[in-house]
Design a protein around this motif. Sequence first.
Motif, PDB file in Angstrom:
ATOM      1  N   UNK A  29       0.865  -1.173   0.000  1.00 25.43           N
ATOM      2  CA  UNK A  29       0.000   0.000   0.000  1.00 25.43           C
ATOM      3  C   UNK A  29       0.908   1.231   0.000  1.00 25.43           C
ATOM      4  N   UNK A  30       0.697   2.160  -0.931  1.00 23.91           N
ATOM      5  CA  UNK A  30       1.554   3.342  -0.982  1.00 23.91           C
ATOM      6  C   UNK A  30       1.438   4.184   0.286  1.00 23.91           C
ATOM      7  N   UNK A  31       2.520   4.858   0.601  1.00 26.72           N
ATOM      8  CA  UNK A  31       2.548   5.753   1.749  1.00 26.72           C
ATOM      9  C   UNK A  31       1.659   6.949   1.442  1.00 26.72           C
ATOM     10  N   UNK A  32       0.877   7.384   2.418  1.00 27.57           N
ATOM     11  CA  UNK A  32       0.002   8.541   2.234  1.00 27.57           C
ATOM     12  C   UNK A  32       0.834   9.761   1.828  1.00 27.57           C
ATOM     13  N   UNK A  33       0.285  10.548   0.929  1.00 29.25           N
ATOM     14  CA  UNK A  33       0.970  11.750   0.450  1.00 29.25           C
ATOM     15  C   UNK A  33       0.053  12.938   0.676  1.00 29.25           C
ATOM     16  N   UNK A  34       0.530  13.979   1.353  1.00 31.11           N
ATOM     17  CA  UNK A  34      -0.344  15.135   1.593  1.00 31.11           C
ATOM     18  C   UNK A  34      -0.666  15.877   0.309  1.00 31.11           C
ATOM     19  N   UNK A  35      -1.796  16.545   0.299  1.00 29.34           N
ATOM     20  CA  UNK A  35      -2.165  17.422  -0.804  1.00 29.34           C
ATOM     21  C   UNK A  35      -1.596  18.790  -0.454  1.00 29.34           C
ATOM     22  N   UNK A  36      -0.752  19.307  -1.327  1.00 31.05           N
ATOM     23  CA  UNK A  36      -0.106  20.589  -1.091  1.00 31.05           C
ATOM     24  C   UNK A  36      -0.954  21.718  -1.661  1.00 31.05           C
ATOM     25  N   UNK A  37      -1.007  22.843  -0.923  1.00 30.94           N
ATOM     26  CA  UNK A  37      -1.766  24.019  -1.342  1.00 30.94           C
ATOM     27  C   UNK A  37      -0.868  25.251  -1.228  1.00 30.94           C
ATOM     28  N   UNK A  38      -1.252  26.299  -1.946  1.00 28.28           N
ATOM     29  CA  UNK A  38      -0.536  27.566  -1.847  1.00 28.28           C
ATOM     30  C   UNK A  38       0.758  27.584  -2.621  1.00 28.28           C
ATOM     31  N   UNK A  39       1.565  28.594  -2.263  1.00 26.39           N
ATOM     32  CA  UNK A  39       2.854  28.755  -2.900  1.00 26.39           C
ATOM     33  C   UNK A  39       2.954  29.994  -3.770  1.00 26.39           C
ATOM     34  N   UNK A  40       1.863  30.694  -3.936  1.00 20.00           N
ATOM     35  CA  UNK A  40       1.845  31.922  -4.728  1.00 20.00           C
ATOM     36  C   UNK A  40       1.120  32.995  -3.924  1.00 20.00           C
TER      37      UNK A  40
END
Length: 140
Positions: A29-40
């Motif tokens: 099972x793949x490791x959970x990956x956060x959803x990234x927001x912002x940056x601008x």
Amino acid sequence: MGPVRAIALFSLLASPILFVPGFAQSSAVPVARPVMVGGEAEFDACGGVHKVTGLKTKGDNFLSVRAAPSVKGKELGRLKMGQLVWSCDRAQEGEWIGVVYERVPGQQCGIGTPIAKRRAYAGPCAYGWVSGRFLELVAG
């Protein structure tokens, strides 16, 4: 070496060993990956609004939201046909989209305004990864 150990060793050596390259990785099972927001600092934290589309009406008729950008990622939720989501992140050349969506209608998710520094989304709305082939851009 006694006769019992010799037989056990011979049995082990004589047994066929099946090696399938990548098997351990593909079944994990793949490791959970956060959803990234912002940056601008000038733009909304999540760039577009998408509508869920193209689901099989005679099939499951839902789109799984996953903890990682993979069909083997843990299912976190399910989206219905026509449901709106904010697209915030991409993986695997856009094949998977990191989305944020309301848990209840009218909920404020905090992504419609700029967030200068890129960070993992932590709520209050639901979020995860969906297959990009089932999303149609509505705004953004």
